[in-house]
Scaffold this motif. Structure first.
Motif, PDB file in Angstrom:
ATOM      1  N   GLN A  13      -3.278   9.884   1.477  1.00 35.65           N
ATOM      2  CA  GLN A  13      -2.537   8.617   1.503  1.00 35.65           C
ATOM      3  C   GLN A  13      -2.101   8.252   0.090  1.00 35.65           C
ATOM      4  N   GLU A  65       3.201   2.496   2.586  1.00 35.71           N
ATOM      5  CA  GLU A  65       2.049   3.392   2.615  1.00 35.71           C
ATOM      6  C   GLU A  65       2.469   4.681   3.312  1.00 35.71           C
ATOM      7  N   ASP A  67       1.150   8.267   4.815  1.00 32.93           N
ATOM      8  CA  ASP A  67      -0.056   8.918   5.308  1.00 32.93           C
ATOM      9  C   ASP A  67       0.291  10.274   5.917  1.00 32.93           C
TER      10      ASP A  67
END
Length: 72
Positions: A13, A65, A67
């Motif tokens: 991440q 974000e 991931d």
């Protein structure tokens, strides 16, 4: 899987800060880092838009974000 929920997984991440137009480049750099660490990865990716047009008018302050589930 329930909408809005992710399966249990080991993931790499990072958080990208900047306009959405540069997300492909951010993903490329992130993928290069994952490869450089010797990780194998699953085919899925996830993005979570933490800060964006809903929270700031300045695209340089958008936070996304990134991931990438890892295999194994």
């Amino acid at each position: 899987m329930t909408p809005g929920r992710r399966p249990a997984a080991r993931v790499a991440q990072t958080v990208y800060r900047g306009p959405y137009e540069a997300l492909p480049e951010a993903w490329g750099k992130f993928q290069a880092w994952i490869d450089g660490q010797g990780h194998a990865y699953a085919p899925d990716i996830w993005e979570c838009y933490v800060d964006g047009p809903h929270s700031t008018p300045d695209p340089s302050q958008y936070r996304t974000e990134l991931d990438r589930p890892l295999a194994g």
